[in-house]
Design an enzyme around this catalytic site. Structure first.
Site, PDB file in Angstrom:
ATOM      1  N   CYS A 126      28.485  53.441  36.387  1.00 31.78           N
ATOM      2  CA  CYS A 126      29.441  53.254  37.475  1.00 31.78           C
ATOM      3  C   CYS A 126      30.505  52.244  37.054  1.00 31.78           C
ATOM      4  O   CYS A 126      30.209  51.267  36.358  1.00 31.78           O
ATOM      5  CB  CYS A 126      28.717  52.762  38.728  1.00 31.78           C
ATOM      6  SG  CYS A 126      27.621  53.982  39.474  1.00 31.78           S
ATOM      7  N   CYS A 130      29.999  48.440  37.521  1.00 25.50           N
ATOM      8  CA  CYS A 130      28.837  47.888  36.823  1.00 25.50           C
ATOM      9  C   CYS A 130      28.905  48.092  35.311  1.00 25.50           C
ATOM     10  O   CYS A 130      27.894  47.959  34.612  1.00 25.50           O
ATOM     11  CB  CYS A 130      27.560  48.512  37.367  1.00 25.50           C
ATOM     12  SG  CYS A 130      27.319  48.242  39.132  1.00 25.50           S
ATOM     13  N   CYS A 180      21.386  49.671  45.799  1.00 26.11           N
ATOM     14  CA  CYS A 180      22.550  50.533  45.571  1.00 26.11           C
ATOM     15  C   CYS A 180      22.168  51.696  44.659  1.00 26.11           C
ATOM     16  O   CYS A 180      22.507  52.855  44.926  1.00 26.11           O
ATOM     17  CB  CYS A 180      23.687  49.714  44.954  1.00 26.11           C
ATOM     18  SG  CYS A 180      25.236  50.632  44.782  1.00 26.11           S
ATOM     19  N   CYS A 181      21.449  51.392  43.579  1.00 28.72           N
ATOM     20  CA  CYS A 181      21.004  52.448  42.657  1.00 28.72           C
ATOM     21  C   CYS A 181      20.088  53.434  43.358  1.00 28.72           C
ATOM     22  O   CYS A 181      20.102  54.636  43.059  1.00 28.72           O
ATOM     23  CB  CYS A 181      20.293  51.836  41.453  1.00 28.72           C
ATOM     24  SG  CYS A 181      21.367  50.980  40.281  1.00 28.72           S
ATOM     25  N   CYS A 209      18.226  51.216  36.008  1.00 25.87           N
ATOM     26  CA  CYS A 209      18.461  51.501  37.414  1.00 25.87           C
ATOM     27  C   CYS A 209      17.219  52.017  38.105  1.00 25.87           C
ATOM     28  O   CYS A 209      17.195  52.192  39.323  1.00 25.87           O
ATOM     29  CB  CYS A 209      19.589  52.525  37.569  1.00 25.87           C
ATOM     30  SG  CYS A 209      19.226  54.092  36.769  1.00 25.87           S
TER      31      CYS A 209
END
Length: 236
Positions: free
Chosen positions: A203, A206, A120-121, A231
């Site tokens: 985010c 998170c 995702c990162c 990340c």
């Protein structure tokens, strides 16, 4: 230009006692429009934005809009633009790559495994960062050693091997108290979530508030071990 370990060591010795402003003054002068403040809108990055723009009104500032930021963070982007009369450069994920990621893994797969969180990162942060780097030879970061166990060995000046770019960390030796003192003394706009026990803000899915006495990075990816709470932006 690729910097050798010896060159980096020499630069760190040269600027060992330099203030953040002195460090910025030098490298902004050397790289002109090929250097930028990489901002997550943290108090450190807001401090560096304030310092850089006081040195040069043409100093570049960019941020990554992952599409999952807090409303308060988006509001701060606008407030910062208005305060300094700038247009912060905003880099977003590639639409097709993001759609493919969500179609494959779902909306919030990062809770399931470290691998999915890194994926995702990669889509939301690292790929946009690579695009930002295409116009840069050096980047300015708001890292501090005391922020995390993953940052204790970082230096003021580093060669980012992964991205093949010079990395400047003017606040690396500052404390959180020093940073807040600068923010307040210079009336620098900051994310109001900091007033609600969010010392480190990324985010929304998170990030959580922290409890008194907890590490300042404990609210980021809190379900993972501390050594994993990066990340990939700041991997060498």
């Amino acid at each position: 230009m690729k910097y050798t370990k010896e060159h980096i060591q020499s630069l760190n010795e040269q600027f060992a006692n330099a203030s953040p402003e002195e460090l910025l003054q030098h490298f902004l002068g050397v790289y002109n429009d090929r250097i930028a403040v990489s901002s997550s809108l943290s108090i450190e990055d807001q401090t560096l934005t304030d310092m850089a723009l006081k040195i040069s009104k043409k100093a570049r500032v960019f941020t990554l809009d992952t599409g999952r930021l807090f409303p308060e963070t988006y509001q701060l982007i606008d407030k910062t633009n208005l305060r300094y009369d700038i247009k912060m450069e905003v880099f977003c994920p590639q639409t097709e790559a993001l759609q493919n990621f969500v179609q494959t893994y779902g909306i919030n797969p990062f809770y399931e495994s470290l691998e999915k969180r890194h994926a995702c990162c990669q889509v939301r942060k690292l790929e946009p960062l690579f695009r930002a780097f295409k116009t840069l030879d050096a980047w300015i970061c708001g890292l501090r050693k005391s922020q995390s166990v993953t940052r204790t060995n970082m230096q003021k000046i580093e060669w980012d091997e992964n991205h093949q770019i010079l990395k400047i960390n003017p606040l690396i030796d500052w404390t959180e108290e020093q940073t807040w003192a600068y923010i307040k003394a210079n009336h620098v706009p900051y994310n109001k979530l900091h007033d609600k026990n969010y010392p480190s803000i990324g985010c929304e899915p998170c990030t959580r508030a922290v409890q008194p006495g907890e590490d300042i990075r404990s609210g980021r990816w809190w379900w993972e071990a501390p050594k994993h709470r990066e990340c990939g932006l700041h991997s060498k």
